[in-house]
Design a protein around this motif. Structure first.
Motif, PDB file in Angstrom:
ATOM      1  N   ASP A 144     -16.246  -9.027  -9.095  1.00  0.00           N
ATOM      2  CA  ASP A 144     -14.818  -8.830  -8.820  1.00  0.00           C
ATOM      3  C   ASP A 144     -14.042 -10.053  -9.280  1.00  0.00           C
ATOM      4  O   ASP A 144     -14.091 -11.104  -8.632  1.00  0.00           O
ATOM      5  N   PRO A 145     -13.293  -9.956 -10.372  1.00  0.00           N
ATOM      6  CA  PRO A 145     -12.574 -11.120 -10.896  1.00  0.00           C
ATOM      7  C   PRO A 145     -11.483 -11.635  -9.970  1.00  0.00           C
ATOM      8  O   PRO A 145     -11.007 -12.755 -10.130  1.00  0.00           O
ATOM      9  N   GLN A 146     -11.087 -10.836  -8.964  1.00  0.00           N
ATOM     10  CA  GLN A 146     -10.044 -11.269  -8.038  1.00  0.00           C
ATOM     11  C   GLN A 146     -10.582 -12.217  -6.961  1.00  0.00           C
ATOM     12  O   GLN A 146      -9.820 -12.965  -6.337  1.00  0.00           O
ATOM     13  N   VAL A 147     -11.894 -12.175  -6.735  1.00  0.00           N
ATOM     14  CA  VAL A 147     -12.489 -12.988  -5.671  1.00  0.00           C
ATOM     15  C   VAL A 147     -12.784 -14.391  -6.200  1.00  0.00           C
ATOM     16  O   VAL A 147     -13.351 -14.557  -7.277  1.00  0.00           O
ATOM     17  N   GLN A 148     -12.413 -15.396  -5.415  1.00  0.00           N
ATOM     18  CA  GLN A 148     -12.618 -16.780  -5.842  1.00  0.00           C
ATOM     19  C   GLN A 148     -13.428 -17.614  -4.864  1.00  0.00           C
ATOM     20  O   GLN A 148     -13.961 -18.660  -5.243  1.00  0.00           O
ATOM     21  N   PHE A 149     -13.540 -17.181  -3.615  1.00  0.00           N
ATOM     22  CA  PHE A 149     -14.187 -18.000  -2.578  1.00  0.00           C
ATOM     23  C   PHE A 149     -14.951 -17.061  -1.658  1.00  0.00           C
ATOM     24  O   PHE A 149     -14.344 -16.151  -1.073  1.00  0.00           O
ATOM     25  N   VAL A 150     -16.261 -17.266  -1.514  1.00  0.00           N
ATOM     26  CA  VAL A 150     -17.098 -16.367  -0.706  1.00  0.00           C
ATOM     27  C   VAL A 150     -17.949 -17.184   0.262  1.00  0.00           C
ATOM     28  O   VAL A 150     -18.711 -18.056  -0.145  1.00  0.00           O
ATOM     29  N   LYS A 151     -17.824 -16.875   1.545  1.00  0.00           N
ATOM     30  CA  LYS A 151     -18.643 -17.512   2.575  1.00  0.00           C
ATOM     31  C   LYS A 151     -19.776 -16.572   2.983  1.00  0.00           C
ATOM     32  O   LYS A 151     -19.608 -15.352   3.024  1.00  0.00           O
ATOM     33  N   ALA A 152     -20.919 -17.149   3.312  1.00  0.00           N
ATOM     34  CA  ALA A 152     -21.996 -16.372   3.919  1.00  0.00           C
ATOM     35  C   ALA A 152     -21.697 -16.176   5.399  1.00  0.00           C
ATOM     36  O   ALA A 152     -21.112 -17.039   6.056  1.00  0.00           O
ATOM     37  N   MET A 153     -22.085 -15.019   5.920  1.00  0.00           N
ATOM     38  CA  MET A 153     -22.066 -14.813   7.370  1.00  0.00           C
ATOM     39  C   MET A 153     -23.461 -14.378   7.790  1.00  0.00           C
ATOM     40  O   MET A 153     -24.199 -13.760   7.010  1.00  0.00           O
ATOM     41  N   TYR A 154     -23.821 -14.697   9.024  1.00  0.00           N
ATOM     42  CA  TYR A 154     -25.189 -14.470   9.476  1.00  0.00           C
ATOM     43  C   TYR A 154     -25.257 -14.653  10.984  1.00  0.00           C
ATOM     44  O   TYR A 154     -24.331 -15.168  11.628  1.00  0.00           O
ATOM     45  N   ASP A 155     -26.379 -14.218  11.566  1.00  0.00           N
ATOM     46  CA  ASP A 155     -26.686 -14.526  12.959  1.00  0.00           C
ATOM     47  C   ASP A 155     -27.225 -15.951  13.018  1.00  0.00           C
ATOM     48  O   ASP A 155     -27.975 -16.384  12.138  1.00  0.00           O
ATOM     49  N   ARG A 156     -26.859 -16.661  14.102  1.00  0.00           N
ATOM     50  CA  ARG A 156     -27.357 -18.030  14.296  1.00  0.00           C
ATOM     51  C   ARG A 156     -27.957 -18.148  15.684  1.00  0.00           C
ATOM     52  O   ARG A 156     -27.263 -18.469  16.651  1.00  0.00           O
ATOM     53  N   PRO A 157     -29.259 -17.894  15.823  1.00  0.00           N
ATOM     54  CA  PRO A 157     -29.887 -18.053  17.139  1.00  0.00           C
ATOM     55  C   PRO A 157     -30.029 -19.526  17.498  1.00  0.00           C
ATOM     56  O   PRO A 157     -30.068 -20.403  16.629  1.00  0.00           O
ATOM     57  N   LEU A 158     -30.083 -19.796  18.793  1.00  0.00           N
ATOM     58  CA  LEU A 158     -30.373 -21.137  19.296  1.00  0.00           C
ATOM     59  C   LEU A 158     -31.680 -21.039  20.064  1.00  0.00           C
ATOM     60  O   LEU A 158     -31.713 -20.539  21.186  1.00  0.00           O
ATOM     61  N   GLY A 159     -32.776 -21.449  19.423  1.00  0.00           N
ATOM     62  CA  GLY A 159     -34.086 -21.225  20.009  1.00  0.00           C
ATOM     63  C   GLY A 159     -34.364 -19.732  20.052  1.00  0.00           C
ATOM     64  O   GLY A 159     -34.270 -19.036  19.038  1.00  0.00           O
ATOM     65  N   ASP A 160     -34.659 -19.222  21.242  1.00  0.00           N
ATOM     66  CA  ASP A 160     -34.922 -17.788  21.401  1.00  0.00           C
ATOM     67  C   ASP A 160     -33.674 -17.006  21.790  1.00  0.00           C
ATOM     68  O   ASP A 160     -33.737 -15.787  21.987  1.00  0.00           O
ATOM     69  N   ALA A 161     -32.552 -17.691  21.897  1.00  0.00           N
ATOM     70  CA  ALA A 161     -31.324 -17.026  22.331  1.00  0.00           C
ATOM     71  C   ALA A 161     -30.523 -16.566  21.112  1.00  0.00           C
ATOM     72  O   ALA A 161     -30.016 -17.391  20.354  1.00  0.00           O
ATOM     73  N   PRO A 162     -30.415 -15.261  20.907  1.00  0.00           N
ATOM     74  CA  PRO A 162     -29.662 -14.782  19.739  1.00  0.00           C
ATOM     75  C   PRO A 162     -28.173 -15.059  19.877  1.00  0.00           C
ATOM     76  O   PRO A 162     -27.606 -14.995  20.971  1.00  0.00           O
ATOM     77  N   GLY A 163     -27.569 -15.414  18.754  1.00  0.00           N
ATOM     78  CA  GLY A 163     -26.123 -15.577  18.719  1.00  0.00           C
ATOM     79  C   GLY A 163     -25.577 -16.792  19.423  1.00  0.00           C
ATOM     80  O   GLY A 163     -24.360 -16.920  19.590  1.00  0.00           O
ATOM     81  N   GLN A 164     -26.446 -17.722  19.840  1.00  0.00           N
ATOM     82  CA  GLN A 164     -25.968 -18.888  20.578  1.00  0.00           C
ATOM     83  C   GLN A 164     -25.892 -20.158  19.724  1.00  0.00           C
ATOM     84  O   GLN A 164     -25.556 -21.225  20.226  1.00  0.00           O
TER      85      GLN A 164
END
Length: 316
Positions: free
Chosen positions: A150-170
């Motif tokens: 897409d030539p209109q897009v100039q900046f793309v960030k990754a998104m993801y889950d970030r667990p803290l140890g065994d705690a999802p999303g923390q």
């Protein structure tokens, strides 16, 4: 949520699976676009080698057209075997101080990212943190994909889950406690970014070279805000790449990071004179709590287009 952000989430948020690798290679071949991947690294011998190997295996070797043309690790003063491990795995390793040597380097991630523009040539520059575990090449192909298709897009960030140890999303404590409130209150157009402080993002060089770089931990927020003001929200996007596993910092280190991020936001809210701040934190000593003073990163590097050596290279 702003109507603009709600529409943006529907139109500019994707999954890495939305753009298969063969589609990206076809677009890259047709357009002749070049891609550089940069790993800023400081004492990451335990993880940097595997990241380099996965990128080489999946995105460079054995493909009709390499998705990644340049794989560079910029070492910012490691005292372990980071440089050796990265080179052995197949990356080109450059020391931070070897880039633009006339300008003494300062400590900080943003400094390394800024200097990397002089050490690379790709029209698309993809930044990936060097401390990721269980690394997937989708972290690269996923965020490079929209820029190739897409030539209109100039900046793309990754998104993801970030667990803290065994705690999802923390994971992402500074994101939730500092960055997200700041963005929602002051730059509500950016409220749709799931991981505004994430270290994995791909940007067209033509945009990066026009942006100032905070030298420290504020670099991600600074680039995000400045990109919004430079190209607008519709030129920005995010891609879901799964789960991000990495080492977590201490609470005090996160406090220093939070202060730098707040300072970066403050500078963008008011460009007037601001006193150089300090952050006081406490550590327990044999006689009780001892105050420790830490300066907060305030220095910023100018847009790379203003650097003579970079301008000369562009002309050449």
């Amino acid at each position: 949520m702003l109507d603009e952000v709600e529409r943006w989430l529907a139109d500019r948020s994707w999954s890495a699976a939305d753009r298969p690798l063969d589609q990206l290679l076809e677009r890259k071949r047709a357009a002749g676009t070049t891609v550089s991947v940069v790993l800023p690294a400081l004492d990451e011998e335990a993880t940097v080698g595997e990241i380099v190997r996965v990128i080489r295996r999946d995105l460079i070797e054995g493909l009709p057209v390499p998705l990644v043309d340049e794989l560079v690790v910029v070492d910012s003063g490691s005292t372990d075997r980071t440089a050796e491990v990265a080179a052995k795995a197949g990356a080109r390793v450059v020391h931070r101080d070897e880039i633009l040597p006339r300008l003494p380097a300062v400590r900080g991630k943003g400094e390394v990212l800024w200097r990397s523009l002089l050490a690379t040539t790709g029209e698309i520059v993809c930044f990936v943190d060097a401390d990721l575990r269980d690394f997937s090449s989708a972290f690269v192909s996923g965020i490079v994909g929209p820029l190739l298709t897409d030539p209109q897009v100039q900046f793309v960030k990754a998104m993801y889950d970030r667990p803290l140890g065994d705690a999802p999303g923390q994971g992402g404590r500074v994101t939730e406690l500092v960055a997200r409130p700041l963005l929602n209150l002051h730059w509500p157009q950016l409220a749709g970014f799931v991981q505004p402080l994430g270290g994995e993002y791909a940007v067209r060089r033509s945009l990066l070279e026009r942006l100032p770089f905070p030298v420290g931990y504020g670099v991600e927020l600074g680039l995000l805000v400045d990109a919004l003001h430079t190209v607008g929200l519709d030129a920005m996007a995010q891609v879901d790449v799964g789960v991000r596993l990495h080492k977590h910092q201490s609470g005090q280190a996160l406090g220093r990071m939070a202060a730098a991020i707040y300072r970066t936001a403050q500078l963008r809210l008011s460009r007037g004179h601001l006193v150089r701040p300090e952050l006081i934190q406490f550590e327990r000593g044999p006689d009780g709590f001892v105050p420790r003073s830490h300066s907060v990163d305030t220095e910023e590097r100018p847009p790379m287009l203003e650097i003579g050596e970079y301008a000369v290279r562009r002309v050449a």
